[in-house]
Design a protein around this motif. Structure first.
Motif, short mmCIF file in Angstrom:
data_model
loop_
_atom_site.label_atom_id
_atom_site.label_comp_id
_atom_site.label_asym_id
_atom_site.label_seq_id
_atom_site.Cartn_x
_atom_site.Cartn_y
_atom_site.Cartn_z
N MET A 1 0.57 -1.24 -0.13
CA MET A 1 0.03 0.11 0.00
C MET A 1 0.87 1.13 0.10
O MET A 1 0.51 2.06 -0.71
N LYS A 2 1.80 1.37 0.85
CA LYS A 2 2.95 2.28 0.84
C LYS A 2 3.62 2.87 -0.53
O LYS A 2 3.77 3.62 -0.87
N LYS A 3 3.81 1.44 -1.15
CA LYS A 3 4.34 1.68 -2.56
C LYS A 3 3.57 2.17 -3.36
O LYS A 3 3.84 3.16 -4.45
N GLN A 4 2.48 2.16 -3.51
CA GLN A 4 1.48 2.52 -4.34
C GLN A 4 1.05 4.10 -4.20
O GLN A 4 0.92 4.89 -4.94
N SER A 5 1.15 4.44 -2.83
CA SER A 5 1.06 5.98 -2.42
C SER A 5 2.11 6.56 -2.90
O SER A 5 2.23 7.75 -3.29
N ILE A 6 3.22 5.98 -2.77
CA ILE A 6 4.63 6.65 -2.96
C ILE A 6 4.70 6.91 -4.56
O ILE A 6 4.91 8.09 -5.05
N GLN A 7 4.14 6.06 -5.40
CA GLN A 7 4.07 5.99 -6.60
C GLN A 7 3.10 7.01 -7.16
O GLN A 7 3.35 7.63 -8.35
N HIS A 8 2.05 7.11 -6.62
CA HIS A 8 0.92 8.25 -6.79
C HIS A 8 1.40 9.44 -6.48
O HIS A 8 1.13 10.43 -7.38
N HIS A 9 2.36 9.74 -5.83
CA HIS A 9 2.86 10.87 -5.45
C HIS A 9 3.86 11.24 -6.56
O HIS A 9 3.94 12.47 -6.81
N MET A 10 4.76 10.16 -7.00
CA MET A 10 5.57 10.47 -7.69
C MET A 10 5.00 10.96 -9.40
O MET A 10 5.47 11.88 -9.88
N ASP A 11 3.90 10.09 -9.39
CA ASP A 11 3.16 10.43 -10.75
C ASP A 11 2.74 12.12 -10.57
O ASP A 11 2.68 12.91 -11.64
N GLY A 12 2.18 12.39 -9.62
CA GLY A 12 1.66 13.70 -9.46
C GLY A 12 2.84 14.76 -9.54
O GLY A 12 2.74 15.87 -10.06
N LEU A 13 4.09 14.41 -8.70
CA LEU A 13 5.14 15.28 -8.91
C LEU A 13 5.73 15.50 -10.49
O LEU A 13 5.85 16.66 -10.96
N ALA A 14 5.48 14.41 -11.23
CA ALA A 14 6.17 14.44 -12.49
C ALA A 14 5.12 15.30 -13.28
O ALA A 14 5.71 16.10 -14.04
N ALA A 15 3.81 15.17 -13.04
CA ALA A 15 2.70 15.84 -13.85
C ALA A 15 3.22 17.31 -13.56
O ALA A 15 2.91 18.23 -14.38
N LEU A 16 3.35 17.71 -12.42
CA LEU A 16 3.25 18.76 -11.80
C LEU A 16 4.90 19.55 -12.45
O LEU A 16 4.78 20.84 -12.91
N LEU A 17 5.87 18.94 -12.44
CA LEU A 17 7.00 19.38 -13.04
C LEU A 17 7.16 19.39 -14.56
O LEU A 17 7.48 20.33 -15.15
N LEU A 18 6.27 18.59 -15.25
CA LEU A 18 5.98 18.91 -16.53
C LEU A 18 5.28 20.12 -17.01
O LEU A 18 5.54 21.00 -18.05
N PHE A 19 4.24 20.36 -16.18
CA PHE A 19 3.36 21.59 -16.29
C PHE A 19 4.26 22.80 -15.87
O PHE A 19 4.14 23.91 -16.84
N GLY A 20 5.00 22.74 -15.17
CA GLY A 20 6.00 23.93 -14.86
C GLY A 20 6.92 24.27 -16.06
O GLY A 20 7.34 25.52 -16.37
N VAL A 21 7.61 23.27 -16.56
CA VAL A 21 8.30 23.40 -17.61
C VAL A 21 7.57 24.07 -18.95
O VAL A 21 7.95 24.83 -19.59
N PHE A 22 6.30 23.44 -19.03
CA PHE A 22 5.43 23.84 -20.29
C PHE A 22 5.15 25.31 -19.90
O PHE A 22 5.22 26.30 -20.81
N ALA A 23 4.75 25.71 -18.77
CA ALA A 23 4.41 27.11 -18.47
C ALA A 23 5.57 27.90 -18.58
O ALA A 23 5.51 29.16 -19.32
N ALA A 24 6.85 27.71 -18.21
CA ALA A 24 8.23 28.47 -18.45
C ALA A 24 8.37 28.64 -19.96
O ALA A 24 8.81 29.80 -20.29
N CYS A 25 8.11 27.67 -20.70
CA CYS A 25 8.34 27.80 -22.05
C CYS A 25 7.35 28.74 -22.80
O CYS A 25 7.70 29.75 -23.53
N VAL A 26 6.03 28.38 -22.30
CA VAL A 26 5.16 29.71 -22.93
C VAL A 26 5.45 31.02 -22.41
O VAL A 26 5.27 32.04 -23.34
N LEU A 27 5.83 31.34 -21.28
CA LEU A 27 6.18 32.73 -20.76
C LEU A 27 7.21 33.22 -21.59
O LEU A 27 7.16 34.21 -21.78
N SER A 28 8.33 32.36 -21.69
CA SER A 28 9.57 32.71 -22.42
C SER A 28 9.44 32.99 -23.92
O SER A 28 9.74 34.10 -24.47
N VAL A 29 8.50 32.50 -24.53
CA VAL A 29 7.92 32.72 -26.01
C VAL A 29 7.25 34.04 -25.90
O VAL A 29 7.33 34.97 -26.85
N LEU A 30 6.16 34.35 -24.84
CA LEU A 30 5.47 35.30 -24.74
C LEU A 30 6.37 36.43 -24.77
O LEU A 30 6.14 37.57 -25.43
#
Length: 161
Positions: A1-30
């Motif tokens: 159960m703990k492994k699944q919880s950690i995996q869920h947090h890592m997936d959320g962190l990866a999505a958040l990191l990907l969103f941050g990179v996308f936002a930074a790219c959009v901001l630099s282009v603008l």
């Protein structure tokens, strides 16, 4: 159960990191686009001011071009001025004063000074020469660029130097 919880947090962190990179790219282009737009707009405004100033003077000279009506006053209150007389005792002085292209319409003997004219547009400098019916005006723009206008007076045989 703990492994699944950690995996869920890592997936959320990866999505958040990907969103941050996308936002930074959009901001630099603008920001890059906004800077380019600002530079292009400034360049167009400078070119418009330069063309307008040259065309204004060419039109004024062509309107006044008649015998003995166009002359250059090398010291109109400390600045060179183009004098366009109308033949009825009035004249228009065109000159650069206090960072502005100025125009003054008054009686020839009125004793007006350069500060009495009406400001037309920003301009750093303006110099005139009139020789054998050829009027040459050198404009110095606000950005330091120089434009030269040479007009052959149609009534050149009567132009005053």
């Amino acid at each position: 159960m703990k492994k699944q919880s950690i995996q869920h947090h890592m997936d959320g962190l990866a999505a958040l990191l990907l969103f941050g990179v996308f936002a930074a790219c959009v901001l630099s282009v603008l920001l890059t686009g906004a800077g380019a737009y600002r530079r292009l707009t400034q360049r167009d405004q400078d070119a418009f001011s330069r063309r307008t100033c040259v065309q204004y003077l060419a039109t004024r000279v062509r309107q006044a071009d008649s015998r003995d009506s166009v002359s250059v006053d090398p010291d109109f209150g400390g600045v060179p001025a183009l004098v366009l007389e109308d033949g009825y005792g009035f004249a228009t002085w065109v000159y650069c004063y206090d960072g502005q292209l100025m125009e003054l319409y008054a009686a020839v003997d009125s004793g007006m000074s350069p500060g009495d004219g009406a400001a037309m547009m920003p301009l750093s400098g303006l110099d005139f020469t009139l020789s054998e019916g050829l009027l040459t005006a050198v404009f110095t723009g606000v950005q330091g660029t120089e434009d030269v206008l040479s007009l052959s007076l149609r009534s050149g045989e009567g132009a005053a130097a």
